[in-house]
Design a protein around this motif. Structure first.
Motif, PDB file in Angstrom:
ATOM      1  N   MET A  27      37.974  36.811  30.808  1.00  0.00           N
ATOM      2  CA  MET A  27      37.585  35.485  31.243  1.00  0.00           C
ATOM      3  C   MET A  27      36.139  35.243  30.819  1.00  0.00           C
ATOM      4  O   MET A  27      35.270  36.033  31.076  1.00  0.00           O
ATOM      5  N   ARG A  28      35.897  34.110  30.195  1.00  0.00           N
ATOM      6  CA  ARG A  28      34.566  33.805  29.690  1.00  0.00           C
ATOM      7  C   ARG A  28      33.832  32.761  30.509  1.00  0.00           C
ATOM      8  O   ARG A  28      32.814  32.270  30.108  1.00  0.00           O
ATOM      9  N   LYS A  29      34.338  32.399  31.615  1.00  0.00           N
ATOM     10  CA  LYS A  29      33.696  31.369  32.430  1.00  0.00           C
ATOM     11  C   LYS A  29      32.391  31.896  33.010  1.00  0.00           C
ATOM     12  O   LYS A  29      32.265  33.066  33.337  1.00  0.00           O
ATOM     13  N   ASN A  30      31.422  31.030  33.145  1.00  0.00           N
ATOM     14  CA  ASN A  30      30.144  31.409  33.735  1.00  0.00           C
ATOM     15  C   ASN A  30      30.226  31.540  35.248  1.00  0.00           C
ATOM     16  O   ASN A  30      29.331  32.075  35.863  1.00  0.00           O
ATOM     17  N   TYR A  31      31.267  31.052  35.832  1.00  0.00           N
ATOM     18  CA  TYR A  31      31.433  31.065  37.277  1.00  0.00           C
ATOM     19  C   TYR A  31      32.742  31.780  37.629  1.00  0.00           C
ATOM     20  O   TYR A  31      33.686  31.155  38.100  1.00  0.00           O
ATOM     21  N   PRO A  32      32.804  33.108  37.424  1.00  0.00           N
ATOM     22  CA  PRO A  32      34.079  33.813  37.605  1.00  0.00           C
ATOM     23  C   PRO A  32      34.577  33.811  39.043  1.00  0.00           C
ATOM     24  O   PRO A  32      35.785  33.883  39.273  1.00  0.00           O
ATOM     25  N   ASN A  33      33.674  33.725  40.019  1.00  0.00           N
ATOM     26  CA  ASN A  33      34.112  33.728  41.418  1.00  0.00           C
ATOM     27  C   ASN A  33      34.795  32.426  41.816  1.00  0.00           C
ATOM     28  O   ASN A  33      35.430  32.362  42.856  1.00  0.00           O
ATOM     29  N   ASP A  34      34.647  31.398  41.006  1.00  0.00           N
ATOM     30  CA  ASP A  34      35.260  30.110  41.315  1.00  0.00           C
ATOM     31  C   ASP A  34      36.678  29.989  40.757  1.00  0.00           C
ATOM     32  O   ASP A  34      37.343  28.995  40.991  1.00  0.00           O
ATOM     33  N   TYR A  35      37.122  30.976  40.001  1.00  0.00           N
ATOM     34  CA  TYR A  35      38.434  30.920  39.359  1.00  0.00           C
ATOM     35  C   TYR A  35      39.296  32.080  39.823  1.00  0.00           C
ATOM     36  O   TYR A  35      38.805  33.165  40.106  1.00  0.00           O
ATOM     37  N   GLN A  36      40.600  31.819  39.862  1.00  0.00           N
ATOM     38  CA  GLN A  36      41.555  32.857  40.216  1.00  0.00           C
ATOM     39  C   GLN A  36      42.553  32.970  39.064  1.00  0.00           C
ATOM     40  O   GLN A  36      43.103  31.957  38.603  1.00  0.00           O
ATOM     41  N   ALA A  37      42.758  34.189  38.615  1.00  0.00           N
ATOM     42  CA  ALA A  37      43.688  34.421  37.508  1.00  0.00           C
ATOM     43  C   ALA A  37      45.108  34.524  38.053  1.00  0.00           C
ATOM     44  O   ALA A  37      45.360  35.180  39.061  1.00  0.00           O
ATOM     45  N   THR A  38      46.036  33.855  37.375  1.00  0.00           N
ATOM     46  CA  THR A  38      47.454  33.953  37.718  1.00  0.00           C
ATOM     47  C   THR A  38      48.216  34.334  36.461  1.00  0.00           C
ATOM     48  O   THR A  38      47.916  33.855  35.366  1.00  0.00           O
ATOM     49  N   LEU A  39      49.178  35.207  36.631  1.00  0.00           N
ATOM     50  CA  LEU A  39      50.002  35.635  35.508  1.00  0.00           C
ATOM     51  C   LEU A  39      51.339  34.908  35.575  1.00  0.00           C
ATOM     52  O   LEU A  39      51.947  34.794  36.626  1.00  0.00           O
ATOM     53  N   SER A  40      51.784  34.428  34.427  1.00  0.00           N
ATOM     54  CA  SER A  40      53.081  33.762  34.350  1.00  0.00           C
ATOM     55  C   SER A  40      53.682  34.067  32.984  1.00  0.00           C
ATOM     56  O   SER A  40      52.991  34.512  32.069  1.00  0.00           O
ATOM     57  N   THR A  41      54.960  33.838  32.866  1.00  0.00           N
ATOM     58  CA  THR A  41      55.619  34.052  31.570  1.00  0.00           C
ATOM     59  C   THR A  41      55.936  32.706  30.961  1.00  0.00           C
ATOM     60  O   THR A  41      56.355  31.774  31.653  1.00  0.00           O
ATOM     61  N   ASN A  42      55.725  32.629  29.654  1.00  0.00           N
ATOM     62  CA  ASN A  42      56.027  31.378  28.970  1.00  0.00           C
ATOM     63  C   ASN A  42      57.478  31.375  28.504  1.00  0.00           C
ATOM     64  O   ASN A  42      58.236  32.299  28.799  1.00  0.00           O
ATOM     65  N   SER A  43      57.877  30.365  27.768  1.00  0.00           N
ATOM     66  CA  SER A  43      59.270  30.212  27.338  1.00  0.00           C
ATOM     67  C   SER A  43      59.723  31.327  26.398  1.00  0.00           C
ATOM     68  O   SER A  43      60.915  31.599  26.297  1.00  0.00           O
ATOM     69  N   ARG A  44      58.809  31.998  25.738  1.00  0.00           N
ATOM     70  CA  ARG A  44      59.153  33.091  24.824  1.00  0.00           C
ATOM     71  C   ARG A  44      59.176  34.452  25.515  1.00  0.00           C
ATOM     72  O   ARG A  44      59.406  35.468  24.871  1.00  0.00           O
ATOM     73  N   GLY A  45      58.880  34.476  26.794  1.00  0.00           N
ATOM     74  CA  GLY A  45      58.887  35.716  27.541  1.00  0.00           C
ATOM     75  C   GLY A  45      57.567  36.470  27.506  1.00  0.00           C
ATOM     76  O   GLY A  45      57.483  37.589  28.003  1.00  0.00           O
ATOM     77  N   LYS A  46      56.571  35.880  26.943  1.00  0.00           N
ATOM     78  CA  LYS A  46      55.256  36.512  26.859  1.00  0.00           C
ATOM     79  C   LYS A  46      54.485  36.232  28.145  1.00  0.00           C
ATOM     80  O   LYS A  46      54.490  35.115  28.660  1.00  0.00           O
ATOM     81  N   VAL A  47      53.770  37.256  28.640  1.00  0.00           N
ATOM     82  CA  VAL A  47      52.963  37.105  29.849  1.00  0.00           C
ATOM     83  C   VAL A  47      51.657  36.403  29.471  1.00  0.00           C
ATOM     84  O   VAL A  47      50.938  36.830  28.575  1.00  0.00           O
ATOM     85  N   VAL A  48      51.397  35.309  30.177  1.00  0.00           N
ATOM     86  CA  VAL A  48      50.220  34.496  29.900  1.00  0.00           C
ATOM     87  C   VAL A  48      49.341  34.480  31.152  1.00  0.00           C
ATOM     88  O   VAL A  48      49.835  34.321  32.262  1.00  0.00           O
ATOM     89  N   GLU A  49      48.043  34.638  30.941  1.00  0.00           N
ATOM     90  CA  GLU A  49      47.101  34.592  32.047  1.00  0.00           C
ATOM     91  C   GLU A  49      46.487  33.196  32.108  1.00  0.00           C
ATOM     92  O   GLU A  49      45.934  32.707  31.129  1.00  0.00           O
ATOM     93  N   LYS A  50      46.594  32.555  33.254  1.00  0.00           N
ATOM     94  CA  LYS A  50      46.013  31.227  33.453  1.00  0.00           C
ATOM     95  C   LYS A  50      44.984  31.323  34.562  1.00  0.00           C
ATOM     96  O   LYS A  50      45.140  32.082  35.505  1.00  0.00           O
TER      97      LYS A  50
END
Length: 184
Positions: A1-24
């Motif tokens: 994560m490259r955000k300057n304010y990491p404490n303000d963001y929460q990472a969630t993992l999900s899978t896209n339509s191709r089955g790949k795990v994506v971090e949002k």
């Protein structure tokens, strides 16, 4: 994560339509606003216009050209003020684009940037003004361009002081807003 304010963001993992795990990343931090909303609507265009005008006049002052442009005690503070003037112009653009309901990063890069860069520009302009005054006192001949530069620095210094007082007043009114008013 490259955000300057990491404490303000929460990472969630999900899978896209191709089955790949994506971090949002989802913003979970506080929201800020210049309240009431009518004050925000009335304040953002004058804030951006004032900052852009100060930056433009500061940049254009350098084109007057004179003998004092070769003296370190005039040029050094003037050139140091170029960076705050550039960031002031960038802050003006960000204020125009910032939403009423701001994330911490949007608040810091818009309204608070205007406040801090105006303070730095005031300091640099004041030092340039003092250096130019010293030059005018001890110069053998005083061409018109030197007086124009001196008067423009006086105008910028006065404008920065007035704008600083106004922008500090607006920044004091920026506060956290409740979760109910944060719903999009």
């Amino acid at each position: 994560m490259r955000k300057n304010y990491p404490n303000d963001y929460q990472a969630t993992l999900s899978t896209n339509s191709r089955g790949k795990v994506v971090e949002k990343y989802v913003y979970k931090g506080d929201y800020f606003a210049l309240e009431p909303e009518e004050l925000w609507k009335k304040s953002r265009i004058p804030a951006a216009a004032g900052a852009a005008l100060l930056a433009a006049v500061y940049f254009l002052t350098g084109f007057t050209g004179g003998e004092s442009g070769r003296l370190w005690y005039v040029v050094l503070p003037y050139m140091a003020g170029m960076l705050p003037a550039a960031f002031l112009a960038a802050g003006a653009w960000r204020v125009l684009r910032a939403p009423w309901r701001m994330k911490r990063e949007e608040k810091d890069h818009s309204w608070l940037r205007l406040r801090s860069m105006t303070a730095l520009l005031t300091a640099c302009s004041g030092l340039t003004f003092i250096g130019q005054a010293i030059f005018l006192v001890f110069a053998k001949n005083r061409p018109t361009t030197e007086w124009i530069f001196f008067l423009l620095q006086a105008v910028i210094l006065t404008g920065c002081c007035i704008y600083m007082r106004w922008i500090v007043e607006k920044c004091r009114k920026i506060g956290k807003i409740s979760a109910d008013s944060c719903s999009p």
